[in-house]
Write a protein that holds these residues in place. Sequence first.
Motif, PDB file in Angstrom:
ATOM      1  N   VAL A  87       0.816  -1.214   0.000  1.00  0.00           N
ATOM      2  CA  VAL A  87       0.000   0.000   0.000  1.00  0.00           C
ATOM      3  C   VAL A  87       0.853   1.269   0.000  1.00  0.00           C
ATOM      4  O   VAL A  87       0.528   2.225  -0.711  1.00  0.00           O
ATOM      5  CB  VAL A  87      -0.973  -0.017   1.194  1.00  0.00           C
ATOM      6  CG1 VAL A  87      -1.740   1.291   1.281  1.00  0.00           C
ATOM      7  CG2 VAL A  87      -1.953  -1.181   1.036  1.00  0.00           C
TER       8      VAL A  87
ATOM      9  N   LEU B 111      -4.287  -1.544  -8.445  1.00  0.00           N
ATOM     10  CA  LEU B 111      -5.191  -2.353  -7.624  1.00  0.00           C
ATOM     11  C   LEU B 111      -6.096  -3.215  -8.502  1.00  0.00           C
ATOM     12  O   LEU B 111      -6.292  -4.408  -8.230  1.00  0.00           O
ATOM     13  CB  LEU B 111      -6.031  -1.441  -6.735  1.00  0.00           C
ATOM     14  CG  LEU B 111      -5.458  -1.106  -5.359  1.00  0.00           C
ATOM     15  CD1 LEU B 111      -6.363  -0.118  -4.636  1.00  0.00           C
ATOM     16  CD2 LEU B 111      -5.281  -2.358  -4.518  1.00  0.00           C
TER      17      LEU B 111
ATOM     18  N   VAL C  60      -2.464  -7.786   0.859  1.00  0.00           N
ATOM     19  CA  VAL C  60      -2.437  -6.319   0.841  1.00  0.00           C
ATOM     20  C   VAL C  60      -1.774  -5.874   2.139  1.00  0.00           C
ATOM     21  O   VAL C  60      -2.379  -5.940   3.217  1.00  0.00           O
ATOM     22  CB  VAL C  60      -3.850  -5.728   0.693  1.00  0.00           C
ATOM     23  CG1 VAL C  60      -3.778  -4.211   0.544  1.00  0.00           C
ATOM     24  CG2 VAL C  60      -4.562  -6.341  -0.498  1.00  0.00           C
TER      25      VAL C  60
ATOM     26  N   PHE D  92     -10.127   0.245  -3.637  1.00  0.00           N
ATOM     27  CA  PHE D  92      -9.916  -1.018  -2.925  1.00  0.00           C
ATOM     28  C   PHE D  92     -11.241  -1.619  -2.470  1.00  0.00           C
ATOM     29  O   PHE D  92     -11.473  -2.829  -2.598  1.00  0.00           O
ATOM     30  CB  PHE D  92      -8.993  -0.785  -1.737  1.00  0.00           C
ATOM     31  CG  PHE D  92      -8.722  -2.023  -0.924  1.00  0.00           C
ATOM     32  CD1 PHE D  92      -7.987  -3.066  -1.451  1.00  0.00           C
ATOM     33  CD2 PHE D  92      -9.220  -2.144   0.365  1.00  0.00           C
ATOM     34  CE1 PHE D  92      -7.741  -4.213  -0.713  1.00  0.00           C
ATOM     35  CE2 PHE D  92      -8.982  -3.280   1.111  1.00  0.00           C
ATOM     36  CZ  PHE D  92      -8.241  -4.318   0.575  1.00  0.00           C
TER      37      PHE D  92
END
Length: 480
Positions: A345, A360, A377, A407
Amino acid sequence: MNGTFQPQESVRYGDSEYPRRDSTLPLRGVVLCATGLSTADRESLFEQATELGANTVAPFTDRVTHLITHAHGGPKYMCAVTRGNPIVRPSWITECYQLWLRGVHVDVAAMTRKHRLPVFSDVILCPTGILDVARRAQLRDLVTAHGGTYVGNLQPHVTHLLCAGDDETDKMWYAEKANCTGEARPPILLVREEWFWDSLEIGARCDEDEYQVWRSGAGRLARITGVNSEHTPGDGRALSPPPSRSLSPDTAPCEPLYNKRSDTPADDRTPPLARLSDLAGVEPSAIEKMLELVAMPLRHPELYSHTGVQPPRRVLLHGPPGCGKTLLVNAVAGDFGIPLIHVSVPWLVSSASGEPEESLKFAFEEAELAAPCLLLVDELDAMAPKPESDPETTEQRERERRVLAQFLVCMDGLPCNKPVIVMGITNKLDLLDPALRRAVRFEHEICMGVRDDKAREKFVDFDFGFEYICKAAALVSSLK
């Protein structure tokens, strides 16, 4: 054979006898040449072809109309490719001969299409530099349909690395390194993407030498390998790492490329190298929970489908830094052979505008293609801080909101019939946005605590051989 063989008036096939008439010879006007066949097989095929009305020649001349072979490559093969002659397998002759013996009409054009040598037979192809999922799916379907094998990750048995674009990639560097060290057998051919489409267009495999990256893009490869343009793969000379990498080729064998933790959504799907036996000091309860919520649904999805129970799809793993969260996920995936796609991230939120959302989406689409798969993640708190957290610039906050929204959309849009588990990791559970902690998002949470004294002793002894080091130090001291 010189084409002077005289067929008999009739022939027995099984319990029946069939007449032969010159007017029904299906291969009249065809001139055949063969390559790569044994002498006995060639003579047998040429005899059958002559009975079918064809002429046969040993050298490849301008008169040849069809080439018979088992495999691609060789001077005769390239001559046939250049002239546009159909390249067929030996079964073309044998099946035509059997049909003709039975008195069945032989459609030569249809039989030629049926028995043409597949364009990518014996090819194990891996792409690099292609980030579009639909394009890679198209490549996979076309390679498979034409007799080849598609793999998403670079492996020593890959025969062709399909390079797209002008960007330098880790796969290209490691393929060259594997060629030079002799790990790749046979050597991996680095070819431009045009080789693939040109081969499909002509219906035969183009000469890889004309498309090889190390010849057509010597300057680019020199930047990747750190050697001059006269270097050719396989001469045994050591390669230095590319300028953008801090990894030494002496300490980084080819395998870590395919299993390493990446800062970007990777296009490889090979399980990590870590194993549960590598863990030390990790809470047994956390390991049991990971096996229950992650390993079991991905390795044995039939248990859930038979019972009608909805398997876990999203798991949140949280705990203080250094407690082994990421290592635990990698160990479970590696021990049970589960493909792992890693997304960092902090890298997403620091990328240029628009790139995090695309990355993503790409990672989730890759996970669907690789299912059963584990999508990791990492450091979720960097993407989803609470509104009352430390103030930041307006642009940064807006970027975090967009990444968080994308997300959540990807999480909610993940098909239920795809065995994909999204594994979130965070060090700061209290900073997560409440939207992420709803039951419909992360259904289960696993907490890992700080190692106690016994766990720390086990960790030090396991990783560093503490007792052995002490004994060795004492021995050295006594010798002095």
